[in-house]
Design an enzyme around this catalytic site. Structure first.
Site, mmCIF file in Angstrom:
data_model
loop_
_atom_site.group_PDB
_atom_site.id
_atom_site.type_symbol
_atom_site.label_atom_id
_atom_site.label_comp_id
_atom_site.label_asym_id
_atom_site.label_seq_id
_atom_site.Cartn_x
_atom_site.Cartn_y
_atom_site.Cartn_z
ATOM 1 N N ASP A 452 0.861 -1.185 0.000
ATOM 2 C CA ASP A 452 0.000 0.000 0.000
ATOM 3 C C ASP A 452 0.897 1.234 0.000
ATOM 4 O OD1 ASP A 452 -1.927 1.885 0.191
ATOM 5 O OD2 ASP A 452 -2.794 1.174 2.078
ATOM 6 N N ASP A 652 -20.761 -40.474 -23.012
ATOM 7 C CA ASP A 652 -20.851 -39.594 -21.834
ATOM 8 C C ASP A 652 -19.749 -38.561 -21.921
ATOM 9 O OD1 ASP A 652 -19.944 -39.109 -18.715
ATOM 10 O OD2 ASP A 652 -22.103 -39.270 -18.985
ATOM 11 N N ASP A 727 -25.497 -34.185 -20.692
ATOM 12 C CA ASP A 727 -24.214 -34.655 -21.202
ATOM 13 C C ASP A 727 -24.239 -36.120 -21.582
ATOM 14 O OD1 ASP A 727 -24.618 -35.459 -18.647
ATOM 15 O OD2 ASP A 727 -22.574 -35.078 -17.952
ATOM 16 N N ASP A 1005 -89.004 -49.681 3.257
ATOM 17 C CA ASP A 1005 -89.393 -48.495 3.991
ATOM 18 C C ASP A 1005 -88.852 -48.648 5.407
ATOM 19 O OD1 ASP A 1005 -90.406 -46.083 4.639
ATOM 20 O OD2 ASP A 1005 -92.487 -46.535 4.140
ATOM 21 N N ASP A 1118 -95.765 -50.349 4.225
ATOM 22 C CA ASP A 1118 -96.069 -49.532 5.391
ATOM 23 C C ASP A 1118 -96.788 -50.338 6.476
ATOM 24 O OD1 ASP A 1118 -94.910 -47.392 4.145
ATOM 25 O OD2 ASP A 1118 -96.798 -46.555 3.393
ATOM 26 N N ASP A 1190 -99.227 -21.291 -5.303
ATOM 27 C CA ASP A 1190 -99.491 -20.356 -4.216
ATOM 28 C C ASP A 1190 -99.077 -18.962 -4.682
ATOM 29 O OD1 ASP A 1190 -100.275 -19.358 -1.824
ATOM 30 O OD2 ASP A 1190 -98.514 -20.010 -0.692
ATOM 31 N N ASP A 1247 -104.462 -23.314 -2.794
ATOM 32 C CA ASP A 1247 -105.254 -22.989 -1.613
ATOM 33 C C ASP A 1247 -106.621 -22.449 -2.059
ATOM 34 O OD1 ASP A 1247 -104.723 -20.500 -2.585
ATOM 35 O OD2 ASP A 1247 -103.335 -19.925 -0.991
#
Length: 1416
Positions: A452, A652, A727, A1005, A1118, A1190, A1247
């Site tokens: 230096d 290879d 490769d 049922d 039933d 309805d 109804d």
């Protein structure tokens, strides 16, 4: 400011001319308005557009402005012309000793005081900011500077205090001082002569100008204040410290020096500059220096530490450091000192410019305080000592010069050759030094020290010395400031030499670094070593291959900051291995020394054979890199090698990646540090010269570099096939001679390019050729190694993950099905701890046994170009197993396992389509050929039913493949029979969409504690009641399971009255059940169903009073459910009189069968007479059998809408329409719209509302053959279905209106209907038949005659007819929109465009009269 526009000039005029025009406009009387400034700007635009040139004073006189077009602009131009034409002439003669300056006509409007001045007002902060913004980059005293301030003064009429405030806001402290000096001199020169109204007895000019009635005296002070700016001494502009930014080619040290100079020039005296520069040195640095400081934690550190941290950073365009001399016969001259910065102003001693005050010739220096310490002469200072100036570098001495000067002039060539040579590297100049002394460690007799020439003293680390060396504290001034506690003086002699044999020099004292960081050879040694400092020529490392052209694009062209990852410590064994690997790479030329930025850690890894492998951790660099796409999608499929090419050879390449060079600008991203043992010596740094392994783009770049050589070889041998991956290269040829010729050509070509072919790894037929972990045989391909499944429970997480990874690798070549793999993958769910121990279930251990058996079939056939490709799709609940094969081949080509994409239930048909598409893509990518035939294990009936009933748009894609799809059953031919070792659930039975004639019928049922079934075929075969858990749903399932167990294995019709069981079984019919079993009892149901070759599933209503046999048999089931009281039986049968008549309990057989109905309040309200059929509650047993209707109300904004709701009691399909009014006509319109959507019902149950009981509505139903009945509203056994639907629709309407408050009612109702019909209903209830696509009625042709029917024509208007954005639930709505229904026998549709051809009659009933305008 005031009425003035912005000082920024418009296009077509210079800033000075624009300011002249603005100042001239200020002379208008009356004062200018904003419209005058607008006219002035419009005039400039017009002039620039018409004249095609900028406006100037000479070209834009008063004649250039057309009169009357731009307001008072001609007066402004005339005033400007008059003032500039009457300006004063050139100045008179000056003193004879000074030459007068050349006269230039002024380009700035002179200072005037004519016109009405504005009233005085103080500055506003916004006005000061505007003024500073206009003159921010202008030099003080320039034309734009003066004119901008002049305009501001004319508008505000400031006092001297206001002007001083303005000066402090816009000018630097240096400019303020110079201006105040100039202003004081101008006032002193003008006060006694030319100032009008000034009386010295009344005070100073500043005081008198501040008075409110100062008048012209204030104007004169303002002119002098402006003139003082104009008279400022010219000086180079100093860049403000607030705008200094480190440049791309500027070092950090240069940047900080420039910042310090600007701070000194722009800050007042006495202001502490150290805190400011500490912050600005980081804030205004570039990103690279900022990242270095951030990485080392020095953001808030002092400037000295920042400079030390960035000392090694250099800009990318920075040249090498200035050398002392370069090699050659002659040494260069002395290094020139850096040029001094010019002074900012005149010298304060002589008031002249061009030199600093310290260099002023008038400066008088006193005599020295004592004699010169060198020659003892009292007449001169030490710096002027002639003895010091005559000393040479070769003589040495305590008074060495500040820089090492060349010694070419003082020595001959012979003497130069005798000197020692100190070769310095360009990055870190270092030299080997031999040391000796009483205080050195015995091992430190030779060391590498940094040269230096800027260090005054030599520095040694403290660990080179013994502990008790004599020391005294030292204060060292460096780049980071003064260090008081880091360095010590070694008070003892030290001998140094560059060669072992000398010459030696002795230093009496030396600096010691207690931080053990620096070993520096300073000027005190360099001046006495008698050596020549030189930089040798660069020695380039060996050339790597012929591929010396680096790739132009590696993904780092955006040049991000290089990573700074610290190197972690290594133990001694790994450190020795790493040093050996680095040494071999350095000799091969793969790396070279590096002293630039960047660092990534390195470490060695021991291979299984005991050798070490070099690993460079480039993860941070990879994160900064833009990926480059690879040329190949991945490893090639070796089964694609045709069988007619039997001769194979494999090559290879050794160290393939290390043949591709890297540009120098990218080397900082691949730099690393080689640590030293114990950190006793400086770490050495290296960087890759070639592509390193571990870089994300190395494989892609290597493939691109190898692409062209392999392409040339492939073109030369077109009949052969060349397969490469990275490769590894595989060459396949038809003949032995061609294979040998191609191998020799390719190997020679690769060696010429610099690649090394590993001859020891070359393999060829007739023996199997290994390639990419597989063995290529003449007719097949196998894996080199298979995973060993010696798995026992429990097993560690790491072991299980390793086994699954190996299985994934070999799954393409072995018949491993998805089911056992899915079992093993499921054991990994929810495990976060890497040290966890997994316990395998017996089923998972059984799956391992299946995988072990599948791995024994390690073979795949090679592709035969003469045979077509076939495929097999095996679907399971765990996923799909796909097989590609060819006819006549011994083994398949490939196996694929695809898991489920999600956990949702997907139809089998959709999974089949996805499997076929995946196989097609694999066949095209591997074999470049399409698949001829697809085989699958689905029943044809189940697949046909899905295609006919599904609304998925991908059904069309499957129909395109339909000619190529064939059902192979569960045992396909071929070598993969071990794929199907057991039957898959719900794939064996052939489900029928219609009842099977002459087949056995099962009715089941259940109740809360009992389940029942009966078997019927022409007569009752068997019936039984079984106990059930405490749940009606489980009771129904128990009855079904008992019936399936009792039924023989033959075609079966199943009838259930449970919506839940019906939905479950229909899901199985469509093949859409892929979820895990929610209830363990369902597994029994699966096994029972698999016993029957064909199954039909039907639904029957338990409370139906129909007389058909199915309802009767259901009523009989039933009766098999014994209940404790008649009321429970009555609740179960829902007031079914026919079922009540078959009460099975003998204890109450004498009871009147109507007694429960008589006691039931609901039955009394519905049927008070006991026999009225119109009041009987019924539900349909088929689509469009019985509807319920309805009317409910919904309020939206200010309107209340009547919603007419119609629900099919069988499937729940719903339609609703919104009407403003509630009349019989609107009710009929709602029913007609429902018929369009759902078809015509047989019965309608409503109804007892007035609209439904009116004669008009009853007559309408009779005309269309609809049987009308009524019930009591809000009855849970009757109108519960339509009431619940009302609530759902109103809830959906509220949601859509909450999301979009302004959504029209028609669109909101359409969305609500779509949601209810398409989402809320189960998918199995949405077949095309059940969604009521009834056949359309006959349509009148346009050419035919209009039918003449009834005089009652009911018109209706469908929602969405005039709104294109409406999305309805079904296409039928679009087809039928815009029409009318003619009440003829049979009814016909009338297109809307034909309604004008005849008169459209309407109802004329009295109840319809108020709503006549809304009909139709």
């Amino acid at each position: 400011m005031g009425n003035s526009p912005s000082y920024n000039p418009p296009a077509g005029i210079s800033p000075s001319d624009w300011l002249n025009l603005l100042q001239s406009a200020q002379r208008l009387n009356p004062r200018p308005s904003p419209s005058d400034f607008t006219d002035l700007k419009n005039y400039i635009h017009w002039f620039h557009k018409t004249q095609k040139k900028p406006w100037t004073f000479t070209s834009g006189g008063p004649a250039s402005c057309p009169p009357g077009k731009f307001g008072r602009v001609p007066l402004v131009l005339a005033t400007l012309n008059e003032v500039l034409s009457n300006d004063e002439g050139a100045p008179g003669a000056s003193a004879p000793e000074e030459q007068p300056p050349p006269y230039d006509p002024p380009a700035v409007l002179p200072i005037i005081s004519e016109g009405n001045r504005n009233r005085h007002r103080a500055w506003a902060l916004r006005e000061l900011q505007d003024i500073k913004k206009e003159i921010e980059n202008k030099a003080p005293g320039s034309q734009v500077w003066i004119q901008t301030l002049r305009l501001a003064i004319l508008q505000a009429d400031p006092t001297p205090a206001d002007l001083e405030q303005l000066c402090q806001y816009i000018a630097s402290p240096v400019d303020q001082t110079a201006h105040m000096t100039s202003l004081t001199a101008a006032i002193a020169a003008e006060a006694a002569n030319t100032l009008q109204g000034f009386n010295p007895q009344n005070g100073t000019l500043t005081q008198q100008s501040a008075q409110p009635n100062a008048g012209d005296l204030r104007s004169q002070y303002q002119n002098l204040w402006l003139q003082a700016w104009k008279n400022l001494p010219t000086r180079p502009s100093v860049q403000p410290w607030s705008t200094i930014v480190q440049g791309p080619a500027e070092s950090y040290v240069e940047f900080v020096n420039r910042l310090q100079i600007s701070l000194a020039d722009n800050l007042p005296d006495g202001v502490p500059k150290e805190p400011i520069i500490d912050s600005l040195s980081y804030a205004n640095a570039n990103k690279e220096c900022q990242q270095i400081l951030q990485g080392r934690g020095l953001v808030a550190a002092p400037v000295g530490q920042k400079l030390q941290a960035c000392a090694h950073w250099a800009p990318k365009t920075k040249q090498p450091a200035i050398l002392v001399h370069t090699p050659g016969p002659k040494m260069p001259g002395p290094r020139q000192p850096a040029p001094k910065r010019p002074p900012p102003g005149p010298c304060y001693r002589c008031l002249k410019e061009g030199h600093w005050a310290r260099d002023c010739p008038t400066k008088t220096t006193g005599p020295p305080p004592g004699p010169c310490p060198i020659c003892k002469d009292p007449s001169h200072w030490k710096r002027d000592c002639p003895t010091l100036k005559s000393k040479k570098l070769i003589e040495g001495g305590p008074s060495a010069p500040q820089i090492i000067t060349p010694i070419t002039d003082s020595l001959s060539e012979a003497e130069l050759e005798c000197l020692l040579s100190i070769p310095l590297a360009r990055s870190r100049p270092s030299v080997a030094v031999y040391l000796s002394g009483p205080w050195l460690q015995p091992s430190q007799n030779q060391a590498l020290m940094l040269v230096d020439t800027g260090a005054e003293n030599t520095v040694l680390p403290q660990n080179w010395l013994v502990r008790d060396y004599p020391r005294t504290p030292a204060a060292v001034l460096g780049a980071g400031g003064i260090s008081r506690n880091r360095y010590n003086w070694l008070q003892g002699p030290l001998t140094l030499a560059l060669k072992p044999e000398g010459p030696f020099i002795t230093i009496p004292k030396i600096l010691v670094d207690t931080f053990d960081k620096w070993q520096i050879l300073g000027r005190d040694v360099l001046s006495r070593l008698q050596a020549s400092i030189s930089i040798p020529e660069e020695v380039h490392p060996p050339v790597v291959g012929v591929l010396d052209a680096p790739p132009s694009h590696i993904g780092l062209e955006h040049l991000p900051p290089p990573p700074e990852v610290p190197q972690f410590p290594l133990n001694l064994e790994r450190l020795q291995a790493l040093q050996d690997l680095v040494h071999r790479s350095l000799e091969a030329g793969y790396i070279s020394p590096w002293d630039g930025p960047g660092n990534n850690p390195v470490f060695p890894v021991r291979k299984p054979n005991g050798a070490w492998r070099f690993v460079h951790d480039l993860r941070v660099t990879n994160a900064l890199t833009k990926p480059i796409p690879a040329l190949s999608p991945g490893p090639p499929d070796l089964t694609a090698i045709p069988t007619h090419l039997p001769h194979i050879i494999c090559l290879d390449l050794k160290d393939a990646f290390f043949q591709i060079p890297v540009e120098d600008r990218f080397r900082s991203y691949f730099a690393f540090t080689l640590p030293t043992p114990g950190g006793l010596q400086p770490h050495r740094r290296f960087a890759w010269r070639v592509l390193p392994q571990g870089f994300i783009n190395s494989p892609a770049l290597f493939e691109r570099a190898l692409q062209e050589p392999l392409r040339q070889v492939s073109a030369a041998f077109s009949q052969s096939l060349l397969v490469s991956y990275m490769d590894d290269i595989l060459y396949v040829s038809p003949t032995e001679e061609q294979r040998l010729q191609c191998y020799q050509t390719m190997a020679a070509h690769l060696r010429d390019l610099g690649f090394q072919v590993a001859s020891e790894k070359t393999r060829q037929t007739p023996s199997p050729v290994p390639f990419l972990g597989q063995m290529v045989h003449e007719r097949m391909v196998t894996y080199q190694s298979l995973p060993t499944l010696q798995i026992s429970s429990p097993i560690s997480l790491h072991q299980l993950q390793t086994v699954l990874g190996d299985l994934q690798w070999v799954s393409r070549g072995t018949p491993t099905t998805r089911r056992p793999l899915q079992l093993l993958y499921s054991s990994l769910k929810g495990i976060d701890d890497p040290r966890a121990i997994i316990h395998l279930s017996p089923e998972q251990q059984q799956g391992i046994a299946e995988l072990r058996q599948a791995l024994s079939h390690n073979a795949r056939s090679r592709y035969n170009e003469q045979e077509p490709l076939l495929a097999y799709v095996h679907l399971t609940r765990a996923g799909s197993t796909l097989v590609l094969f060819q006819k006549g081949a011994q083994f398949p080509l490939a196996y694929f396992q695809t898991p489920l994409t999600d956990n949702q239930a997907s139809p089998w048909g959709l999974l089949l389509l996805l499997g076929c598409q995946y196989l097609q893509a694999q066949a095209l990518s591997s074999y470049a050929k399409t698949i001829l035939k697809y085989y699958h294990n689905l029943p044809k009936t189940s697949l046909d039913n899905w295609i006919q009933s599904s609304e998925d748009p991908r059904v069309q894609e499957l129909l395109q493949l339909w000619p190529q799809i064939s059902s192979q059953g569960i045992q396909p031919p071929g070598p993969w029979k071990t794929l199907v070792t057991r039957a898959e659930v719900f794939l064996t039975p052939q489900f029928s969409p219609e009842p099977i004639p002459a087949a056995l019928c099962l009715f089941s049922d259940g109740a809360a504690r009992r389940g029942a079934y009966c078997l019927w075929k022409d007569h009752l075969l068997d019936f039984q009641a079984v106990p059930a858990p405490e749940s009606a749903q489980k009771g129904e399932l128990a009855g079904l399971l008992a019936g399936l167990a009792a039924a023989p294995p033959e075609p079966l019709n199943i009838w259930v009255d449970s919506k839940y069981l019906y939905s479950l079984l229909r899901t199985l019919v469509l093949g859409a059940w892929l979820q895990p079993d929610p209830v363990p009892s369902y597994a029994l149901l699966y096994k029972s169903l698999l016993r029957h070759p064909a199954i039909f599933v039907g639904h029957v209503r338990s409370h139906s009073s129909a007389s058909h046999p199915i309802a009767s048999l259901n009523n009989y089931v039933d009766q098999l459910l014994p209940l404790e009281t008649p009321e429970q039986w009555h609740k179960l049968t829902h007031c079914n009189s026919r079922a009540l008549s078959r009460w099975p309990n003998p204890r109450i057989s004498a009871w009147d069968p109507r007694s429960p109905a008589t006691l039931c309040e609901t039955c009394q309200r519905l049927n008070p007479t006991g026999g009225g059929k119109m009041r009987t509650i019924q539900r349909g047993w088929a689509p469009n059998h019985i509807w319920q209707a309805d009317i409910t109300h919904y309020k939206y904004k200010q309107f209340t809408y009547a919603l007419h709701v119609f629900v099919d009691t069988y499937s729940g399909a719903t339609h609703a329409s919104a009407k403003r009014g509630l009349t019989t006509q609107t009710t009929i319109e709602g029913l007609l719209e429902a018929i369009v959507h759902l078809g015509r019902p047989k019965k309608l149950n409503t109804d007892q509302g007035a609209n439904y009981t009116s004669k008009t509505f009853v007559r309408f139903c009779q005309q269309f053959g609809i049987s009308l009945s009524h019930h009591v509203p809000y009855n849970p056994t009757s109108s519960g279905l339509v009431e619940r639907t009302n609530g759902l629709l109103k809830l959906l309407l509220s949601k859509y209106h909450l999301d979009e408050p302004h959504l029209p009612m028609t669109q909101a109702l359409s969305r609500a209907l779509w949601t209810h019909n398409q989402i809320n209903l189960l998918p199995i209830l949405k077949t095309r038949w059940e969604l009521h696509h009834s056949p359309p009625l006959a349509v009148i042709s346009e050419g035919g005659e209009t039918p003449k029917g009834s005089d009652k024509l009911f018109l209706y208007k469908l929602p969405g007819q005039n709104n294109r954005r409406w999305l309805g639930p079904l296409p039928a709505l679009v087809e039928a929109s815009g029409g009318a229904l003619l009440a003829t026998n049979p009814p016909v549709w009338v297109p809307w465009r034909l309604l004008k051809a005849f008169k459209c009659l309407k109802n004329d009933g009295p109840e319809d009269a108020p709503n006549r305008s809304s009909d139709g």
